[in-house]
Design an enzyme around this catalytic site. Structure first.
Site, PDB file in Angstrom:
ATOM      1  N   LYS A 189       0.890  -1.162   0.000  1.00  5.71           N
ATOM      2  CA  LYS A 189       0.000   0.000   0.000  1.00  5.71           C
ATOM      3  C   LYS A 189       0.921   1.203   0.000  1.00  5.71           C
ATOM      4  CE  LYS A 189      -2.158   3.239   1.722  1.00  5.71           C
ATOM      5  NZ  LYS A 189      -1.726   4.561   1.270  1.00  5.71           N
ATOM      6  N   GLU A 264       8.441   0.504  11.908  1.00  3.50           N
ATOM      7  CA  GLU A 264       9.525   1.485  11.810  1.00  3.50           C
ATOM      8  C   GLU A 264       8.881   2.847  11.944  1.00  3.50           C
ATOM      9  OE1 GLU A 264      11.602   3.986  11.154  1.00  3.50           O
ATOM     10  OE2 GLU A 264      12.019   3.490   9.050  1.00  3.50           O
ATOM     11  N   CYS A 298      13.115   9.225   8.640  1.00  2.00           N
ATOM     12  CA  CYS A 298      12.896   8.682   9.977  1.00  2.00           C
ATOM     13  C   CYS A 298      14.159   8.820  10.813  1.00  2.00           C
ATOM     14  CB  CYS A 298      12.477   7.231   9.867  1.00  2.00           C
ATOM     15  SG  CYS A 298      13.498   6.296   8.750  1.00  2.00           S
ATOM     16  N   GLU A 397       9.493  14.431  17.229  1.00  2.00           N
ATOM     17  CA  GLU A 397       9.938  14.357  15.833  1.00  2.00           C
ATOM     18  C   GLU A 397       9.243  15.457  15.025  1.00  2.00           C
ATOM     19  OE1 GLU A 397       8.619  10.988  13.384  1.00  2.00           O
ATOM     20  OE2 GLU A 397      10.688  10.786  12.700  1.00  2.00           O
TER      21      GLU A 397
HETATM   22  P1  NAP Z   1       1.328   8.120   8.435  1.00  2.00           P
HETATM   23  O1  NAP Z   1      -0.058   8.651   8.479  1.00  2.00           O
HETATM   24  O2  NAP Z   1       1.781   7.268   9.540  1.00  2.00           O
HETATM   25  O3  NAP Z   1       1.481   7.347   7.037  1.00  2.00           O
HETATM   26  C1  NAP Z   1       2.315   6.242   6.776  1.00  2.00           C
HETATM   27  C2  NAP Z   1       1.585   5.228   5.910  1.00  2.00           C
HETATM   28  O4  NAP Z   1       0.457   4.705   6.617  1.00  2.00           O
HETATM   29  C3  NAP Z   1       1.012   5.797   4.614  1.00  2.00           C
HETATM   30  O5  NAP Z   1       1.058   4.819   3.592  1.00  2.00           O
HETATM   31  C4  NAP Z   1      -0.414   6.069   4.997  1.00  2.00           C
HETATM   32  O6  NAP Z   1      -1.254   6.137   3.887  1.00  2.00           O
HETATM   33  C5  NAP Z   1      -0.716   4.864   5.855  1.00  2.00           C
HETATM   34  N1  NAP Z   1      -1.862   5.021   6.749  1.00  2.00           N
HETATM   35  C6  NAP Z   1      -2.413   6.175   7.239  1.00  2.00           C
HETATM   36  N2  NAP Z   1      -3.461   5.887   8.041  1.00  2.00           N
HETATM   37  C7  NAP Z   1      -3.590   4.531   8.060  1.00  2.00           C
HETATM   38  C8  NAP Z   1      -4.482   3.628   8.714  1.00  2.00           C
HETATM   39  N3  NAP Z   1      -5.475   4.072   9.510  1.00  2.00           N
HETATM   40  N4  NAP Z   1      -4.304   2.303   8.537  1.00  2.00           N
HETATM   41  C9  NAP Z   1      -3.307   1.852   7.759  1.00  2.00           C
HETATM   42  N5  NAP Z   1      -2.448   2.651   7.095  1.00  2.00           N
HETATM   43  C10 NAP Z   1      -2.572   3.983   7.248  1.00  2.00           C
HETATM   44  O7  NAP Z   1       2.318   9.296   8.271  1.00  2.00           O
HETATM   45  P2  NAP Z   1       2.016  10.735   7.617  1.00  2.00           P
HETATM   46  O8  NAP Z   1       0.668  11.259   8.000  1.00  2.00           O
HETATM   47  O9  NAP Z   1       2.276  10.621   6.186  1.00  2.00           O
HETATM   48  O10 NAP Z   1       3.102  11.593   8.362  1.00  2.00           O
HETATM   49  C11 NAP Z   1       2.855  12.011   9.708  1.00  2.00           C
HETATM   50  C12 NAP Z   1       4.088  11.914  10.556  1.00  2.00           C
HETATM   51  O11 NAP Z   1       4.548  10.556  10.592  1.00  2.00           O
HETATM   52  C13 NAP Z   1       5.283  12.655  10.021  1.00  2.00           C
HETATM   53  O12 NAP Z   1       5.261  13.986  10.335  1.00  2.00           O
HETATM   54  C14 NAP Z   1       6.413  11.911  10.647  1.00  2.00           C
HETATM   55  O13 NAP Z   1       6.667  12.354  11.932  1.00  2.00           O
HETATM   56  C15 NAP Z   1       5.934  10.503  10.693  1.00  2.00           C
HETATM   57  N6  NAP Z   1       6.455   9.694   9.567  1.00  2.00           N
HETATM   58  C16 NAP Z   1       7.528   8.923   9.797  1.00  2.00           C
HETATM   59  C17 NAP Z   1       8.057   8.177   8.768  1.00  2.00           C
HETATM   60  C18 NAP Z   1       9.231   7.306   8.971  1.00  2.00           C
HETATM   61  O14 NAP Z   1       9.946   7.011   8.032  1.00  2.00           O
HETATM   62  N7  NAP Z   1       9.451   6.834  10.164  1.00  2.00           N
HETATM   63  C19 NAP Z   1       7.512   8.227   7.497  1.00  2.00           C
HETATM   64  C20 NAP Z   1       6.399   9.030   7.287  1.00  2.00           C
HETATM   65  C21 NAP Z   1       5.879   9.752   8.346  1.00  2.00           C
HETATM   66  P3  NAP Z   1      -1.601   7.550   3.174  1.00  2.00           P
HETATM   67  O15 NAP Z   1      -0.393   8.410   3.292  1.00  2.00           O
HETATM   68  O16 NAP Z   1      -1.884   7.133   1.793  1.00  2.00           O
HETATM   69  O17 NAP Z   1      -2.787   8.112   3.870  1.00  2.00           O
END
Ligand code: NAP
Ligand code: MG
Length: 495
Positions: A189, A264, A298, A397
């Site tokens: 996904k 992660e 990350c 973060e």
């Molecule tokens: P996120 O919401 O955690 O998104 C990561 C992945 O999870 C995306 O593919 C997202 O899909 C999916 N997702 C979202 N809601 C979900 C649910 N209820 N069930 C299953 N999968 C779901 O992260 P973000 O909103 O893009 O970013 C928010 C914060 O997360 C950032 O500011 C950062 O602090 C952190 N982050 C960390 C990493 C890392 O590498 N550790 C990477 C990204 C973000 P969609 O994006 O398609 O909605």
């Protein structure tokens, strides 16, 4: 519906039109027909559309992966043959290096230079795990008394991978290369904000000879397609990279059907700089560790802990460096690009505003290039310091180009501060003295600790993952083969 073998045009400046998901070896749209517009972070303009996949699309993708696992050749073929196919995929990625780099730069807003680096690492992922596919033998266990016991590493079955938008090429390679090498089948996904390269990689996998249904990519919104994938009872193993909050939701959904998970979940990684360290050598490395991908990694080195006696020198050196940094559009020659979207830009700017309101001094601030579109999601790099260790900026973060400088008195205090957040993903120790370097490296609770470095190429060979809220399970390196498989023990009573 078109066949996935049909080539789609490369990125550039023209609109890309509509891209489709890859399910069971075919390009498909969402069952409900809905689409999502893809914005380029450099100018906020729509340049492509993707399907808004949902429950029904996830059902189809998981069913295809299940069939490919239960009945298809992939888990049954000689591991060396899987390795040869993955090696071909590595070569195809190298052949399409520029196309994939352009696609990712435009989709994520990262500089083309940074995107090219990611695609090189992607090719390396397939190469590394291609070579490992036939080297995963198990153990024999001495029992005596007429028994012989032996272990085998077996694939989990269907792997669900929920990956973020920050480095879609690396994330696709990091999850799919070891999972496929071990004989699993997969549904990825991809993130709604950046998924075009993942779709293209799945096409290249088919071209390399990965059978239909083995590598499926579904696009859509996290709460819809992501939630459907993590809750699907036919998914045997889930790897998730993203925020701790969504990680909790995914783990709860996985627990309902007892799927194992790797998580992660980000970090607040410290760079610990002792007064004797080589400042000249450290400046570019420490700077890159927080600005690469606009701080949206990350493992961003977001805290710089500095021994008090070196504070003034170190502040002066980093202030000079950061004041000279420029962020700009992905196709220009800038230090880094835009953030992924308006929401993320707003989130980072609010962190900065709150820190200013709370009186934390700004030590340096870079610039947005004058030619950057005002509609792009840019945030200039900034250093705050001294940052109180119990403040939001000292603990949370940011996921943006914001460096928190924090002074420390001695080794013991450095370790205390380094371990003083909920996270534990990466760390750097800077000193010429081997004693403190190793003592601190052992004492810091992080999955990886670098000494006089931060990052080593793509890190494909290096086990990677978190302590504490940064997650659990390991990806990368040979250890990923362990996480993407499970042990079967066969015991024979031969008398
Ligand atoms: P996120 O919401 O955690 O998104 C990561 C992945 O999870 C995306 O593919 C997202 O899909 C999916 N997702 C979202 N809601 C979900 C649910 N209820 N069930 C299953 N999968 C779901 O992260 P973000 O909103 O893009 O970013 C928010 C914060 O997360 C950032 O500011 C950062 O602090 C952190 N982050 C960390 C990493 C890392 O590498 N550790 C990477 C990204 C973000 P969609 O994006 O398609 O909605
Ligand atoms: Mg995008």
């Amino acid at each position: 519906m078109t066949t996935a073998a049909q080539k789609q045009p490369a990125a550039g400046t023209e609109p890309l039109g509509h891209r489709q998901m890859i399910v069971d070896g075919r390009q498909v749209d969402a069952a409900a027909g809905a689409r999502i517009e893809m914005l380029c972070p450099s100018d906020g303009e729509v340049f492509a559309t993707i399907p808004r996949g949902g429950q029904e699309d996830v059902e189809k993708a998981v069913a295809a992966a299940r069939r490919a696992f239960d009945e298809g050749p992939w888990p049954r073929m000689p591991p060396a043959e899987r390795g040869r196919i993955l090696m071909k995929l590595s070569a195809l990625v190298a052949e399409h290096h520029e196309e994939l780099s352009q696609l990712d730069a435009r989709d994520v807003g990262k500089t083309i230079k940074s995107a090219r680096g990611d695609v090189t690492v992607l090719s390396r992922y397939y190469e590394f795990y291609a070579g490992a596919a036939d080297k995963t033998g198990g153990a024999t266990i001495p029992l005596g008394n007429g028994f012989t016991a032996m272990t085998f590493r077996e694939p989990h079955g269907v792997v669900g991978a929920i990956i973020p938008w920050n480095s879609p090429t690396q994330m696709t390679g990091r999850t799919s290369a070891p999972a496929l090498a071990m004989g699993n089948t997969m549904v990825i996904k991809a993130a709604e904000d950046a998924c075009l390269s993942a779709l293209r990689i799945a096409e290249l996998a088919l071209e390399a000879g990965v059978p239909p249904g083995v590598l499926n990519v579904v696009t859509g919104i996290g709460e819809e397609a992501g939630a459907a994938l993590s809750a699907h009872r036919d998914v045997d193993f889930i790897t998730f990279t993203g925020s701790p909050e969504v990680g909790t939701l995914v783990q709860k959904a996985a627990a309902d059907h007892h799927a194992a998970v790797t998580m992660e979940l980000g970090g607040k990684s410290p760079q610990i700089f002792f007064a004797d360290a080589d400042l000249e050598a450290a400046i570019p490395v420490i700077t890159n560790a927080i600005i690469v991908n606009s701080g949206q990694t990350c493992v961003a080195g977001s805290r710089l802990l500095v021994e008090e006696s070196a504070w003034d020198n170190v502040v002066a050196a980093f202030a000079a460096k950061f004041n000279s940094l420029v962020t700009g559009p992905h196709d220009g020659d800038f230090d880094f690009g835009a953030l992924i979207n308006a929401k993320q830009q707003g989130r980072v700017l609010r962190f900065i505003e709150r820190a200013k309101t709370n009186g934390i001094p700004i030590l340096a601030e870079g610039k947005i290039a004058p030619e950057a579109s005002p509609a792009g999601f840019f945030v200039p790099p900034v250093i705050f310091g001294p940052v109180p260790t119990d403040s939001e900026l000292g603990r949370e973060e940011v996921f943006g180009p914001v460096l928190s400088m924090i002074p420390f008195k001695d080794e013991a205090e450095a370790i205390r501060i380094a371990n003083g957040t909920d996270y534990g993903l990466g760390a750097g120790v800077w000193t010429k003295d081997g004693g403190p370097a190793l003592r601190v490296a052992h004492a810091v609770r992080s999955g990886q600790v670098y000494i006089n470095a931060f990052g080593a190429g793509g890190g494909v060979e290096l086990p990677f993952g978190g302590f504490k809220k940064s997650g659990h399970g390991r990806e990368k390196g040979l250890e990923a083969l362990h996480d993407f498989s499970t042990t079967k023990t066969i015991i024979i009573n031969h008398g």
